[in-house]
Design an enzyme around this catalytic site. Structure first.
Site, PDB file in Angstrom:
ATOM      1  N   TYR A  24       0.829  -1.207   0.000  1.00 43.50           N
ATOM      2  CA  TYR A  24       0.000   0.000   0.000  1.00 43.50           C
ATOM      3  C   TYR A  24       0.857   1.247   0.000  1.00 43.50           C
ATOM      4  CZ  TYR A  24       0.768   0.929   5.020  1.00 43.50           C
ATOM      5  OH  TYR A  24       1.317   1.230   6.235  1.00 43.50           O
ATOM      6  N   LYS A 139       6.376  -1.471   1.854  1.00 41.67           N
ATOM      7  CA  LYS A 139       5.183  -0.995   2.564  1.00 41.67           C
ATOM      8  C   LYS A 139       4.084  -2.026   2.319  1.00 41.67           C
ATOM      9  CE  LYS A 139       3.015   3.518   3.457  1.00 41.67           C
ATOM     10  NZ  LYS A 139       3.259   3.581   4.888  1.00 41.67           N
ATOM     11  N   GLU A 171      12.914   2.630  13.494  1.00 44.91           N
ATOM     12  CA  GLU A 171      11.901   3.668  13.224  1.00 44.91           C
ATOM     13  C   GLU A 171      10.792   3.530  14.244  1.00 44.91           C
ATOM     14  OE1 GLU A 171      10.133   3.081   9.325  1.00 44.91           O
ATOM     15  OE2 GLU A 171      10.051   0.915   9.600  1.00 44.91           O
ATOM     16  N   LEU A 195      11.219   1.746   6.618  1.00 41.22           N
ATOM     17  CA  LEU A 195      10.548   2.260   5.428  1.00 41.22           C
ATOM     18  C   LEU A 195      11.264   3.539   4.966  1.00 41.22           C
ATOM     19  CD1 LEU A 195       7.849   1.733   3.764  1.00 41.22           C
ATOM     20  CD2 LEU A 195       7.044   3.790   4.921  1.00 41.22           C
TER      21      LEU A 195
END
Ligand code: PDD
Length: 279
Positions: A24, A139, A171, A195
């Site tokens: 996505y 993702k 992250e 990401l």
């Protein structure tokens, strides 16, 4: 085909539903101008390549869908979600179907910026071991680990969970994390463990443009815990100061730091003059 969100239907045999087999994107839109659409579509392609799924639409076609949706949705500021799964299968089987018919969904939500109190007082975060897989650069819709990690924050009355893997900062559960140490902005290296955030790029670009010293390098857990400032950022949260980590004050007094105030101002100026202006 455009339908009301509650009218959209996906097969229960869809691999996105049964296996989380999909990817996505989230594209922020300001004043009906999609921000860095090309980069978001390039990251979508990277995610699709990473799961060996042919892109069901060309870049021009995606861009057309986004433009149409942005213009038809009721809000000036929106988040556009693109979801692509490996589609339905006849019988449940982990291996890919011989003939893949991907499911593509695109929808808009109103984009609301975080409440002013979060920016003014800062947010609390918890930390956790990064229990995700080794392709966090993709993702994917397999977000269970991210959901469990985010829920840890919510259960503790916090906003985000900061993740460490093997003693290093990766992250947040749904954001990129930065640290400030001795006046230098520290950013983790984009690799398979995080990401490649589009907002992360913006923050580094703004730092470079305004002369804030910055380093992209491995950041240890100890450095994170003793940082002068910690920030989280994402397309939907913009940039927020983390002032408490696992109950311990960040920096000297656990209030948003001076570098954050600068970055926030630069980000808002960028939003007003660049993001809202469009290409
Ligand atoms: N999440 N890291 C993770 C794990 C994320 O899920 C996100 C964004 C980011 C920041 O990426 P970007 O700056 O491109 O938004 C980093 C989005 C907002 C989401 O899943 O809703």
């Amino acid at each position: 085909m455009w339908v009301a969100a509650d009218q959209g239907r996906v097969s229960v045999m869809d691999r996105g539903f049964l296996f989380g087999d999909g990817v996505y994107e989230v594209i922020p839109v300001y004043s009906r101008q999609p921000f860095r659409l090309e980069q978001h579509l390039a990251r979508l392609q990277h995610s699709l390549d990473g799961i060996q799924l042919a892109n069901p639409h060309g870049m021009k076609e995606w861009s057309g869908f986004v433009t149409q949706l942005v213009n038809e949705a009721e809000w000036e500021d929106q988040s556009i979600y693109i979801q692509v799964t490996r589609g339905p299968m006849a019988v449940r089987n982990h291996a890919f179907p011989k003939e893949v018919r991907p499911t593509s969904v695109i929808f808009a939500e109103a984009m609301t910026t975080p409440p002013a109190s979060q920016r003014e007082q800062g947010i609390a975060a918890v930390s956790a071991a990064d229990i995700r897989w080794l392709r966090c650069d993709l993702k994917t819709t397999s977000l269970l680990a991210n959901c469990l990690l985010r829920q840890m924050a919510v259960a503790a009355g916090c906003v985000e969970t900061v993740l460490f893997r093997d003693g290093f900062l990766t992250e947040g559960s749904a954001s990129s994390i930065f640290a400030i140490k001795d006046g230098v902005l520290l950013a983790p290296i984009k690799n398979h463990l995080m990401l490649p955030g589009i907002t992360y790029d913006v923050v580094l670009e703004l730092a470079a443009q305004h002369g804030l010293p910055h380093e992209v390098r491995d950041i240890t857990e100890a450095e994170t815990r003793t940082a002068d400032e910690l920030w989280m950022c994402s397309s939907t949260k913009e940039v927020l100061p983390i002032v408490l980590l696992d109950g311990a004050k960040v920096g000297i007094d656990g209030t948003p730091g001076p570098r954050f105030a600068q970055m926030y101002a630069w980000y808002q100026a960028f939003k007003a003059t660049v993001m809202r202006a469009g290409p």
